[in-house]
Scaffold this motif. Structure first.
Motif, mmCIF file in Angstrom:
data_model
loop_
_atom_site.group_PDB
_atom_site.id
_atom_site.type_symbol
_atom_site.label_atom_id
_atom_site.label_comp_id
_atom_site.label_asym_id
_atom_site.label_seq_id
_atom_site.Cartn_x
_atom_site.Cartn_y
_atom_site.Cartn_z
ATOM 1 N N GLY A 1 0.859 -1.220 -0.056
ATOM 2 C CA GLY A 1 -0.164 -0.024 0.035
ATOM 3 C C GLY A 1 0.841 1.385 0.045
ATOM 4 O O GLY A 1 2.034 1.035 0.478
ATOM 5 N N MET A 2 0.371 2.396 -0.312
ATOM 6 C CA MET A 2 0.953 3.687 -0.481
ATOM 7 C C MET A 2 1.683 4.069 0.914
ATOM 8 O O MET A 2 2.550 4.430 0.804
ATOM 9 C CB MET A 2 0.111 4.757 -1.169
ATOM 10 N N SER A 3 0.804 3.860 1.794
ATOM 11 C CA SER A 3 1.373 4.333 3.391
ATOM 12 C C SER A 3 2.535 3.518 3.649
ATOM 13 O O SER A 3 3.592 3.976 4.295
ATOM 14 C CB SER A 3 0.138 4.391 4.277
ATOM 15 N N ALA B 1 18.921 11.649 -3.541
ATOM 16 C CA ALA B 1 18.695 12.709 -4.202
ATOM 17 C C ALA B 1 17.450 13.402 -3.680
ATOM 18 O O ALA B 1 16.576 12.752 -3.111
ATOM 19 C CB ALA B 1 18.067 12.114 -5.849
ATOM 20 N N HIS B 2 17.415 14.849 -3.606
ATOM 21 C CA HIS B 2 16.324 15.561 -2.793
ATOM 22 C C HIS B 2 15.751 16.178 -3.926
ATOM 23 O O HIS B 2 16.453 16.807 -4.959
ATOM 24 C CB HIS B 2 16.886 16.408 -1.804
ATOM 25 N N PHE B 3 14.444 16.864 -3.705
ATOM 26 C CA PHE B 3 13.550 17.621 -4.333
ATOM 27 C C PHE B 3 13.031 18.726 -3.563
ATOM 28 O O PHE B 3 11.810 19.064 -3.491
ATOM 29 C CB PHE B 3 12.490 16.612 -5.126
ATOM 30 N N GLY B 4 13.964 19.575 -2.996
ATOM 31 C CA GLY B 4 13.430 20.647 -2.177
ATOM 32 C C GLY B 4 12.367 20.161 -1.101
ATOM 33 O O GLY B 4 12.791 19.317 -0.179
ATOM 34 N N ASN B 5 11.364 20.981 -0.894
ATOM 35 C CA ASN B 5 10.502 20.860 0.017
ATOM 36 C C ASN B 5 9.359 19.869 -0.503
ATOM 37 O O ASN B 5 8.254 19.951 0.596
ATOM 38 C CB ASN B 5 9.818 21.950 0.654
ATOM 39 N N SER B 6 9.455 19.250 -1.586
ATOM 40 C CA SER B 6 8.341 18.311 -1.929
ATOM 41 C C SER B 6 8.005 17.275 -1.017
ATOM 42 O O SER B 6 8.952 16.547 -0.548
ATOM 43 C CB SER B 6 8.934 17.744 -3.286
ATOM 44 N N PRO B 7 6.977 16.802 -0.491
ATOM 45 C CA PRO B 7 6.538 15.604 0.439
ATOM 46 C C PRO B 7 7.260 14.580 -0.263
ATOM 47 O O PRO B 7 7.133 14.214 -1.380
ATOM 48 C CB PRO B 7 4.977 15.897 0.538
ATOM 49 N N ILE B 8 7.377 13.479 0.600
ATOM 50 C CA ILE B 8 7.900 12.302 0.349
ATOM 51 C C ILE B 8 6.581 11.621 -0.521
ATOM 52 O O ILE B 8 7.106 10.795 -1.545
ATOM 53 C CB ILE B 8 8.376 11.473 1.536
ATOM 54 N N ALA B 9 5.690 11.893 -0.444
ATOM 55 C CA ALA B 9 4.455 11.192 -1.282
ATOM 56 C C ALA B 9 4.751 11.745 -2.636
ATOM 57 O O ALA B 9 4.448 10.796 -3.621
ATOM 58 C CB ALA B 9 3.027 11.313 -0.667
ATOM 59 N N VAL B 10 4.899 12.894 -2.832
ATOM 60 C CA VAL B 10 5.023 13.524 -4.073
ATOM 61 C C VAL B 10 6.282 12.963 -4.956
ATOM 62 O O VAL B 10 6.278 12.733 -6.168
ATOM 63 C CB VAL B 10 4.948 15.040 -4.191
ATOM 64 N N VAL B 11 7.272 12.852 -4.253
ATOM 65 C CA VAL B 11 8.500 12.376 -4.863
ATOM 66 C C VAL B 11 8.418 10.987 -5.178
ATOM 67 O O VAL B 11 8.812 10.507 -6.152
ATOM 68 C CB VAL B 11 9.851 12.436 -3.660
ATOM 69 N N ILE B 12 7.595 10.136 -4.398
ATOM 70 C CA ILE B 12 7.280 8.520 -4.854
ATOM 71 C C ILE B 12 6.490 8.608 -6.179
ATOM 72 O O ILE B 12 6.541 7.618 -6.838
ATOM 73 C CB ILE B 12 6.709 8.273 -3.611
ATOM 74 N N GLU C 1 -7.025 1.199 -0.396
ATOM 75 C CA GLU C 1 -5.869 1.826 -0.536
ATOM 76 C C GLU C 1 -5.157 1.679 -1.714
ATOM 77 O O GLU C 1 -5.117 0.382 -2.270
ATOM 78 C CB GLU C 1 -4.888 1.604 0.755
ATOM 79 N N PRO C 2 -4.398 2.842 -2.454
ATOM 80 C CA PRO C 2 -3.690 2.402 -3.485
ATOM 81 C C PRO C 2 -2.651 1.373 -3.019
ATOM 82 O O PRO C 2 -1.756 1.312 -2.288
ATOM 83 C CB PRO C 2 -3.026 3.719 -3.830
#
Length: 821
Positions: free
Chosen positions: A457-459, A480-491, A511-512
């Motif tokens: 599941g996504m969680s 690798a980092h993407f600024g302040n992007s939430p981990i869910a967005v990066v995933i 749940e996805p």
């Protein structure tokens, strides 16, 4: 923007590097603006290549960009780069002249002509009793030398890079950037700190007329494109790139040669003239201080992790400095990481035994279909460059106890050179691993392939990616980092890049839930993280000897000496597969155990002196369902399976009782039979991982088996005869005198059982008779087909027999190397 090169100065209280504007040959400090976007472990990054204007979206901006590149305006002029001059009329002609005039090439031509004269004299073509013998001999030698001079000139002309036109290189840069940013829509990212350091090193190298040797890892054809773009964008002299002549096909070959490629054959064979020409060209480049690039692994990695180093070009580089022909050069290891590698789908076919297609223009153009994909970004990292001369002097002190001195000729012996090459090669690999960035796709792929069950599941995916990211950082790695992007967005970005062909979503659930569709291809991304956890993985797989028994904690506890023995065994057989820490087995093992104890994965028993006596799973790990311990096992189990498969396949190389030959078989056919055996065992449930049948890992297994003396392999001097292999007599299993069946006993069988102790339990795995009967019978059935009817074809020629004896003597001298872990 051609102008002065500005030097950065620290500002503010933060320890991070300042923001930079990187354009051409100018670096400009910018006010700190986005410090909060940088994680504690991250370098400040700069996207060197972002989206460029598209004609359909913005025709005026597109035409403006084209005109700027055509006119060479600002940094695009590439006028004030750091390094030796490479773009001027006559550059290629001067290079050819310089290469042909090198003393080592002229000396070799004279030697070869003299040897040919002696052969002709022995055949009676030159009569020593003739009054004009001396004159005719000289005339014949001149003819031979002139012929070799002409051949050398043609070979050099075909080989050298021909970077001599700035309009061409500006156009090539623009076109390459357009294509790359269409495929990798998030651009090329570098560390500003590393770039600043590299430019300072380049300035010193320019002043001292020394070459920078870029040694990147090699996962994709995009590697050399991205590095050339970076050098152009940063205002560094473009390196000459060593490239296999398989890419030198019409149109594309000429383009690449003018953009920096030097063509070399994939194999030199016994062509001493060609070998000397390559050495002469490399000498000329390094003596002139021209930057140089070659891939430390040789070819592209099809598995996602670093391959063992190839020493061909490194040997030429080392020869240049050990001989004194070159004073010094700067080594710069480079890591190139991708959200998604364009070629992975093709790699799967090759690893499963599908012959690689020869490169051609049609396939090259058809690759444009991927240019409309959104493959994320490319992250390039530069390790701190180091002096090769200083490295050799340090090794000299370590090996023979001689203090540093200007003279390096005492190091130029076959044994010492071999040690230098190995040490240098593995140091470069270690440096590459040290600066590599773990991409989101690698985190996702690793998590999906190290969880029990079909999907996640996504969680839970978010939780495990966060855990893995923390573990990577704790091991000194970079994420690798993407600024302040939430981990869910990066995933989600990573899942989008991987695509539904690799990871799919189950619809209609509360749940996805995601699952791996193509586990074989996804393993490419998992293998990008394994180097960080190889010590933990080896320890966990060794503990599995007891863990798989089940029962209470006491039943699953392993004594320290038993664990150490299995860790030593596994680290030995995998020493060509992974890069280990350099402190030695005892130190690394104890450090790893203490780290696992601190993470509450294992529980250590100690005696009164504080020495570790036994190891078991920690209570906290048991309560957590063994998820962290299992993670480390899942990382290495596919490789354990592959080496077990390779060893089992060796049983099939045992000749039948009525066989009359010497047991020599075609290497390729033997390796193909190993893959066939693996595919059969996988579909019958006796092999847990389909990726265990991949060709590259099986080849590495064969290399280790040869190094251990289990297997003998000989390459004939006759190119028409393929490489041949056979089991060493002392490792060859026995057959039942009545039935002719292979016996599950003997030295090779015990070796297989040692590997099998750390295999993952699965169907029929607890029944030892399954392997000793049905699997062994299948192995024998497939192996018998290799011998043909009479088997007399497996006899070596007398010349090859002598070559084998020489090889075995050399192998025995090199044996006894301790485990690298």
């Amino acid at each position: 923007m051609a102008g002065k090169r500005s030097s950065p100065t620290p500002s503010g209280n933060s320890g991070h590097a300042p923001d930079l504007e990187l354009l051409g040959d100018t670096i400009t400090l910018q006010p700190r603006g986005f410090e909060q976007d940088t994680p504690e472990d991250g370098d400040k990054e700069q996207n060197l290549v972002e989206h460029m204007a598209r004609f359909r979206a913005s025709p005026l901006e597109f035409l403006r960009e084209v005109s700027l590149h055509v006119s060479g305006s600002g940094w695009r002029a590439y006028d004030n780069f750091i390094g030796q001059p490479i773009f001027y009329p006559g550059f290629s002609e001067n290079m050819i002249t310089n290469v042909l005039s090198t003393p080592i090439l002229q000396k070799k031509i004279t030697e070869l002509a003299e040897k040919r004269i002696q052969v002709e004299e022995s055949l009676g073509a030159l009569n020593k009793d003739n009054k004009r013998y001396t004159e005719k001999r000289m005339q014949r030698k001149n003819v031979l030398e002139q012929g070799m001079q002409e051949l050398s000139e043609k070979l050099v002309g075909d080989m050298i890079c021909k970077m001599e036109g700035k309009p061409f290189i500006r156009g090539a840069y623009y076109m390459a950037t357009q294509l790359l940013t269409r495929a990798y829509n998030q651009g090329i990212h570098v560390s500003s700190e590393e770039v600043l350091r590299l430019r300072k090193v380049a300035e010193r190298a320019e002043k001292d007329k020394q070459s920078i040797i870029f040694l990147p890892c090699h996962r994709s054809h995009v590697d050399y494109v991205s590095l050339q773009i970076i050098c152009y964008r940063l205002g560094l002299a473009l390196p000459t790139v060593v490239a296999g002549d398989n890419l030198n096909f019409p149109v594309v070959g000429s383009f690449l040669q003018h953009a920096g490629a030097m063509w070399i054959r994939r194999s030199f064979g016994n062509d001493v003239l060609y070998t000397t020409i390559v050495q002469s060209y490399i000498d000329t480049l390094l003596q002139g201080g021209f930057n140089f690039e070659c891939f430390i692994e040789g070819g592209r990695s099809r598995t996602g992790k670093l391959l063992p180093p190839k020493f061909g070009i490194l040997n030429f580089i080392l020869d240049s400095i050990l001989s004194g022909r070159v004073e010094d050069m700067i080594i710069c290891p480079v890591s190139t990481q991708y959200d998604k590698v364009i070629e992975t789908e093709g790699y799967v076919g090759e690893l499963l035994g599908i012959p690689k297609k020869k490169e051609n223009l049609t396939d090259f153009l058809s690759a444009s279909s991927v240019l409309s994909l959104k493959l994320g970004r490319v992250d390039v990292r530069f390790h701190e460059p180091w002096s090769l001369r200083q490295f050799i002097q340090e090794q000299k002190t370590r090996m023979i106890g001689v203090p540093k001195s200007p003279d390096l000729t005492s190091m130029d012996t076959p044994t010492i050179r071999h040690k230098l090459l190995r040490t240098m090669g593995y140091k470069v690999l270690s440096d590459i691993n040290a600066v590599s960035v773990v991409m989101p796709t690698a985190l996702i792929g690793t998590v999906l392939l190290t969880l029990r069950g079909r999907g996640v599941g996504m969680s839970e995916l978010i939780r495990r990616v966060e855990w893995l990211s923390d573990r990577v950082r704790a091991k000194g790695g970079r994420v690798a980092h993407f600024g302040n992007s939430p981990i869910a967005v990066v995933i989600q970005r990573g899942l989008d890049v991987l695509g539904k062909e690799l990871v799919s979503l189950v619809e209609g659930l509360p749940e996805p839930t995601y699952f791996a569709v193509d586990r074989f291809q996804l393993s490419f991304y998992r293998n990008m993280t394994i180097h960080l956890f190889i010590s933990e993985a080896l320890v966990s797989a060794s503990m599995y000897i007891k863990i798989k028994r089940g029962g209470g904690p006491a039943n699953q506890r392993i004594l320290y000496e038993e664990l150490r023995t299995q860790v030593l065994f596994l680290s030995q057989i995998f020493r060509g597969e992974f890069i280990y820490p350099t402190e030695g087995l005892a130190v690394n093992l104890d450090n790893t155990l203490r780290g696992l104890e601190a993470d509450k994965i294992v529980d250590l028993e100690r005696d009164n002196d504080g020495e570790i006596t036994a190891i078991g799973l920690a209570d906290a790990e048991r309560r957590a369902g063994r998820e962290n311990y299992d993670f480390y096992c899942f990382l290495i189990w596919p490789f354990v399976e592959s080496f077990w498969l390779g060893a089992v396949a060796l049983m099939g190389l045992t000749p039948a009782l009525d066989y009359q030959g010497d047991g020599w078989l075609d290497v390729k056919k033997c390796q193909d039979s190993s893959q066939l055996l693996g595919k059969t065992l996988y579909h019958q449930g006796d092999l847990s991982y389909f990726e265990a049948v991949n060709k590259e890992t099986l080849k590495n297994a064969w290399t280790r088996f040869e190094e251990e003396g289990i297997l003998q392999i000989i390459k004939s001097r006759d190119d028409k005869i393929p490489p041949m292999a056979r089991l060493a007599p002392e490792w060859t299993p026995a057959r039942d005198a009545e039935s002719g069946h292979l016996m599950p006993e003997g030295r090779l069988w015990n070796f297989i059982e040692s590997i099998a102790q750390s295999r993952r339990e699965g169907k029929n795995r607890r029944d030892g008779a399954t392997v000793s009967t049905r699997v062994l019978r299948l192995t024998d059935t497939i192996g018998r087909k290799l011998f043909g009817k009479g088997g007399l074809e497996g006899v070596l020629s007398e010349e090859d027999g002598l070559l084998l004896k020489k090889k075995l003597r050399r192998r025995r001298k090199l044996q006894g190397t301790s485990a690298l872990m």
